[in-house]
Design a protein around this motif. Structure first.
Motif, PDB file in Angstrom:
ATOM      1  N   VAL A 140      13.365 -29.698  52.792  1.00  0.00           N
ATOM      2  CA  VAL A 140      13.884 -29.969  54.131  1.00  0.00           C
ATOM      3  C   VAL A 140      12.791 -29.586  55.128  1.00  0.00           C
ATOM      4  N   LEU A 141      12.463 -30.505  56.016  1.00  0.00           N
ATOM      5  CA  LEU A 141      11.471 -30.236  57.064  1.00  0.00           C
ATOM      6  C   LEU A 141      12.185 -30.198  58.403  1.00  0.00           C
ATOM      7  N   VAL A 142      12.126 -29.058  59.059  1.00  0.00           N
ATOM      8  CA  VAL A 142      12.761 -28.873  60.365  1.00  0.00           C
ATOM      9  C   VAL A 142      11.674 -28.904  61.431  1.00  0.00           C
ATOM     10  N   ASN A 143      11.819 -29.812  62.384  1.00  0.00           N
ATOM     11  CA  ASN A 143      10.878 -29.895  63.501  1.00  0.00           C
ATOM     12  C   ASN A 143      11.555 -29.340  64.745  1.00  0.00           C
ATOM     13  N   LYS A 144      10.950 -28.339  65.366  1.00  0.00           N
ATOM     14  CA  LYS A 144      11.597 -27.670  66.490  1.00  0.00           C
ATOM     15  C   LYS A 144      10.586 -27.347  67.574  1.00  0.00           C
ATOM     16  N   GLU A 145      11.114 -27.008  68.735  1.00  0.00           N
ATOM     17  CA  GLU A 145      10.256 -26.559  69.831  1.00  0.00           C
ATOM     18  C   GLU A 145       9.679 -25.197  69.509  1.00  0.00           C
ATOM     19  N   ASN A 146       8.483 -24.955  70.000  1.00  0.00           N
ATOM     20  CA  ASN A 146       7.804 -23.703  69.693  1.00  0.00           C
ATOM     21  C   ASN A 146       8.559 -22.500  70.251  1.00  0.00           C
ATOM     22  N   GLY A 147       8.759 -21.506  69.388  1.00  0.00           N
ATOM     23  CA  GLY A 147       9.453 -20.298  69.832  1.00  0.00           C
ATOM     24  C   GLY A 147       8.935 -19.047  69.162  1.00  0.00           C
ATOM     25  N   GLY A 148       7.917 -19.208  68.296  1.00  0.00           N
ATOM     26  CA  GLY A 148       7.374 -18.064  67.563  1.00  0.00           C
ATOM     27  C   GLY A 148       7.967 -17.960  66.176  1.00  0.00           C
TER      28      GLY A 148
END
Length: 464
Positions: A140-148
């Motif tokens: 599973v590849l989760v693409n998200k906004e940068n948050g650390g």
């Protein structure tokens, strides 16, 4: 009080500190050596029916937070697909990378975008897209906004479907049997909430299908020094505090957690860069404050191989980041210090990390500097100066050599004989510059405690 008196008292203080430091480390090293031997003897007498029956193993979600990891991410995922474990999923969390990490993973593993409902059990930045493959080994590849990194792990927890999750760095590779071994404390005791694995240096180690194929001793001195450091940490203090159920750190490179326990404490704390220590201290505090039974373990034969810096610049970034992370956790949970309500965590391990890990770089540099100044201005004579240095250097050399011998005894294949003698030489050279450089980097961290950047280590494509 004149300058000579000030220098004299600093010398006396440092000498007493080093003496106590030596006693503590000698005790923990001896204790760890005995308990490591007991650990491997006990493993031989464990219930074979429990360990050999694959139906007993708990399904695991493997979380791989990734930020600009295009060089190593494919190799890491491939190593995870070779694990000998009955049921697990691999969740890669792309934390807003601005390189080709996302594209490389999608293309190499032929992933397709899907609509996947999930519960937001802990807070994280917005997930913009999710991709999956169609093979038996789920990726599973989760693409998200940068948050650390902390935020990326929280997103992975929200997406994961299994009761246990493993954290693995994007430059790490697990051995074929690593999951089987690190999960065993959960099979033995239902109160287990977290387990740490043993981290070893992968630079110039050839690993194929989850097994070591070739060991080429690194040519760079900086890597050899770090190999010795890793032996010293993971075969000493981790083992000692494990027996006391008081470890304050599970390495972010390889650790396994009961998901419900992490959710109980609100997940990883966003905005911190020392997420590995912070989550462990949070769980200690929560379970001890609420008088709930729990266990945290360390499994020395559950091995993860990870890259270490090959330049002083990257080493500096790493050590500054690590020390900031430690300082964050000690400051946020200062109420634990010498607090009897938190048992040995408050009375032993917290003071240990404060005095012998966090502030020790200041004392080490201050002590070496003042003793040298004392000799140069004539406060002490040449014989005492040499005795002082031999005590300081000799203690470090002995502890390092014991760590190398322990590694050779316990994991015979990881250190060829010629390599072992080379490491002995570097055990003696370590105190002539390398230790002081690392201490200076940690002192620099004290002036950057407000730096909240995840940071990035320059990855090197290994050639064997």
């Amino acid at each position: 009080m004149n300058l000579e008196d000030i220098v004299y008292y600093i010398n006396v203080f440092f000498f007493i500190y080093m003496f106590i430091y030596a006693i503590v480390f000698f005790f923990t090293t001896s204790f760890s050596a005995i308990n490591l031997d007991d650990f491997f003897i006990r493993k031989k007498h464990m219930s074979y029916s429990m360990i050999s029956n694959k139906l007993n193993y708990i399904p695991i979600s493997i979380l791989v937070p990734a930020y600009n990891e295009e060089i190593t991410i494919i190799e890491t995922i491939n190593s995870l697909m070779d694990l000998d474990y009955p049921e697990y999923e691999i969740i890669v969390i792309n934390d807003g990378s601005d390189d080709k990490t996302l594209e490389k993973v999608i293309e190499h593993f032929n992933l397709s975008r899907i609509s996947k409902p999930f519960r937001k059990l802990v807070n994280s930045e917005e997930i913009t897209s999710i991709y999956e493959n169609q093979s038996d080994k789920k990726i599973v590849l989760v693409n998200k906004e940068n948050g650390g990194k902390s935020d990326a792990l929280n997103a992975g927890i929200n997406i994961s479907k299994y009761p246990l999750f493993v954290c693995v760095d994007a430059d790490s590779m697990l051995q074929k049997n690593s999951l089987e071994r690190i999960v065993q404390p959960f099979l033995e005791d239902s109160s287990t909430i977290a387990v740490g694995g043993n981290i070893k240096v992968s630079n110039q180690i050839a690993i194929k299908n989850g097994e070591i194929k070739n060991i080429n001793p690194p040519k760079k001195s900086i890597v050899l020094f770090q190999i010795i450091e890793y032996f010293r940490v993971f075969l000493n203090s981790r083992v000692f505090f494990d027996r006391l159920n008081a470890n304050l750190i599970i390495s972010g490179a390889f650790g396994i957690y009961r998901k419900s326990a992490v959710i109980n404490v609100g997940g990883y704390t966003k905005g911190l860069i020392g997420e590995d220590m912070e989550i462990v201290v949070k769980m200690h505090a929560f379970y001890r404050k609420n008088k709930l039974p729990y266990k945290m373990n360390y499994v020395p034969d559950a091995i993860c191989w990870t890259q270490v810096p090959e330049s002083l610049k990257i080493l500096k970034n790493q050590r500054v980041r690590w020390h900031i992370g430690m300082g964050e956790s000690l400051r946020r949970h200062k109420y634990i210090f010498l607090n009897t309500h938190y048992g040995l965590v408050g009375m032993l391990s917290f003071p240990y990390f404060l005095f012998f890990e966090f502030i020790s770089p200041i004392l080490e540099i201050l002590g070496v500097s003042t003793i040298t100044i004392s000799f140069l201005i004539g406060i002490i004579n040449f014989r005492f100066f040499i005795f002082y240095l031999l005590f300081y250097i000799g203690f470090n050399v002995v502890i390092s050599i014991i760590s190398v011998l322990l590694e050779k005894y316990l994991f015979k294949k990881t250190i060829p004989i010629k390599f072992m003698f080379k490491l002995f030489i570097f055990c003696m050279l370590e105190s002539f510059g390398y230790r002081q450089i690392c201490s200076l980097y940690k002192i620099i961290a004290l002036f950057k405690l407000k730096d909240k950047k995840w940071g990035q280590m320059e990855r090197v494509e290994q050639k064997y």
